[in-house]
Scaffold this motif. Sequence first.
Motif, PDB file in Angstrom:
ATOM      1  N   HIS A   1      47.800  51.949  93.079  1.00  0.00           N
ATOM      2  CA  HIS A   1      48.974  51.954  93.830  1.00  0.00           C
ATOM      3  C   HIS A   1      48.909  51.169  95.168  1.00  0.00           C
ATOM      4  O   HIS A   1      49.822  50.867  95.685  1.00  0.00           O
ATOM      5  N   GLU A   2      47.581  50.924  95.655  1.00  0.00           N
ATOM      6  CA  GLU A   2      47.698  50.582  96.918  1.00  0.00           C
ATOM      7  C   GLU A   2      48.004  48.959  96.789  1.00  0.00           C
ATOM      8  O   GLU A   2      48.498  48.503  97.999  1.00  0.00           O
ATOM      9  N   LEU A   3      47.685  48.517  95.654  1.00  0.00           N
ATOM     10  CA  LEU A   3      48.285  46.855  95.399  1.00  0.00           C
ATOM     11  C   LEU A   3      49.433  46.735  95.344  1.00  0.00           C
ATOM     12  O   LEU A   3      50.248  45.681  95.518  1.00  0.00           O
TER      13      LEU A   3
ATOM     14  N   ARG B   1      54.768  58.976  97.227  1.00  0.00           N
ATOM     15  CA  ARG B   1      54.501  60.340  97.021  1.00  0.00           C
ATOM     16  C   ARG B   1      53.247  60.671  96.568  1.00  0.00           C
ATOM     17  O   ARG B   1      52.546  59.897  95.989  1.00  0.00           O
ATOM     18  N   ASP B   2      52.542  62.054  96.844  1.00  0.00           N
ATOM     19  CA  ASP B   2      51.323  62.505  96.728  1.00  0.00           C
ATOM     20  C   ASP B   2      51.205  62.905  95.179  1.00  0.00           C
ATOM     21  O   ASP B   2      50.261  62.970  94.447  1.00  0.00           O
TER      22      ASP B   2
ATOM     23  N   LEU C   1      51.647  55.499  85.490  1.00  0.00           N
ATOM     24  CA  LEU C   1      51.629  56.459  86.726  1.00  0.00           C
ATOM     25  C   LEU C   1      51.267  55.665  88.122  1.00  0.00           C
ATOM     26  O   LEU C   1      51.986  56.120  89.065  1.00  0.00           O
ATOM     27  N   HIS C   2      50.503  54.739  88.045  1.00  0.00           N
ATOM     28  CA  HIS C   2      50.451  54.081  89.458  1.00  0.00           C
ATOM     29  C   HIS C   2      51.929  53.275  89.782  1.00  0.00           C
ATOM     30  O   HIS C   2      52.357  53.360  90.885  1.00  0.00           O
TER      31      HIS C   2
ATOM     32  N   ALA D   1      48.682  61.999  92.655  1.00  0.00           N
ATOM     33  CA  ALA D   1      48.122  60.750  92.841  1.00  0.00           C
ATOM     34  C   ALA D   1      46.773  60.372  92.530  1.00  0.00           C
ATOM     35  O   ALA D   1      45.921  61.017  93.164  1.00  0.00           O
ATOM     36  N   PRO D   2      46.230  59.283  91.500  1.00  0.00           N
ATOM     37  CA  PRO D   2      44.880  59.158  91.447  1.00  0.00           C
ATOM     38  C   PRO D   2      44.082  58.458  92.453  1.00  0.00           C
ATOM     39  O   PRO D   2      44.976  57.729  93.438  1.00  0.00           O
TER      40      PRO D   2
END
Length: 407
Positions: free
Chosen positions: A148-150, A156-157, A339-340, A378-379
């Motif tokens: 999800h950083e990419l 949200r957490d 999820l991401h 969040a993973p």
Amino acid sequence: MTTSPPAGTTQEGTRRDGRAGPATSLTVTEVRAVLLSHRYPQGEELTWVGGTIRSWDAALVEVVLSDGTRGVGEAGAGIMAATAVPGLVDAFRPYIVGAAFESPLEVADHLRAYTAFWSRGGIASGVAGAIEIAACDAVAKRAGVPVHELLGGAARDRIRAYASGGLGTTFEQVADWAATQVAAGFEIVKFRAMSDPDTTLRLLDHVTATLPDGTRFVIDAVQACASTPWSAEDAIRVGTRAAELGALWYEEPMQADDVAGFARVRAAVDVPVSGVESNGTVREFAELIGAGGVDLAQPDATFVGGFRAFSRVARLAHGAGVDCVPHVWGSGVTFAANLHAALAEPTVELFEYCTLPNPLRDALLIEPTDFVDGTIGAPSAPGLGVQLTEEIERRFAFQAGGGHVIR
């Protein structure tokens, strides 16, 4: 190569919050298909009105980058058509091996552009998306950050989840499943229709009468209902009763390609209509939304063509005043990818959590799902948070003749 920014970013390598993101350039040196199966023991198969699910199959794609980093993606349609995926991976190979990209989010668009004579939608687009997802997994692992950083960073957490499953061939089986989900902490449950509309009407009355106060439900008509679609009139009858009983939404009341039918049902019922999980292109969602066919779009990153395509659908839906909730029905790779994707989209607020037993899904996830009080966290593991090991490939060796076969 394309240079448009990744989903959730304003420029390559910049997060939504303005902080610099990880380096994203890559070159793929290898790509392969990996087919896996969890074969259910005799007597433990999953049964529903569409048939018997004897195994949970997965069609994964593994890529290797020039530095040796490996990543994994999944073609969601592999749960039904796993054996179609290896040939498509072979066909895409000349267009991906040795190609250099500024971002892994360019990969699926690149593949579809170079293969437009045969990859415009369906499982081919899903395989292109699987390669993109695998590339994102590899780049994120290399950088030591979650995927999800990419995608611009998690908006949200935690994200609220609803329980999805509700198979079974009797009303009691479906009601018992729903009760188990509520006891586990879910506030929303989704169950499947029966094969004919009249039986589905009785199912709705039976199951909803057993739900505790405050529990919301979704009825999934499974393309009204799968192999022998209902008429629009019958779909409207079911939707009318679902509305009277307070359904949160009415899922896939018509066959996937029947855009006009979706619009007709939506105009006639007082309950939100959703679809279409198996759409393989952003264009298909644009047509469905443009025709007034849905109140809620259900893209799946492993069907619609990867992370960037998922983001396009989410933003298209939001711009049209349509909600977006991902479809999630596969192995741990499909679960993690969606999820991401969902966490990175500010307008996506609900996540599908299939609660059917699936040891293959669980084995592929590095960490157990962080499910607390009806929400998923969040993973934090690098990449998607999945693993594909030699032991997993041996333990879940593919067995032909199973999967989600509708009869």
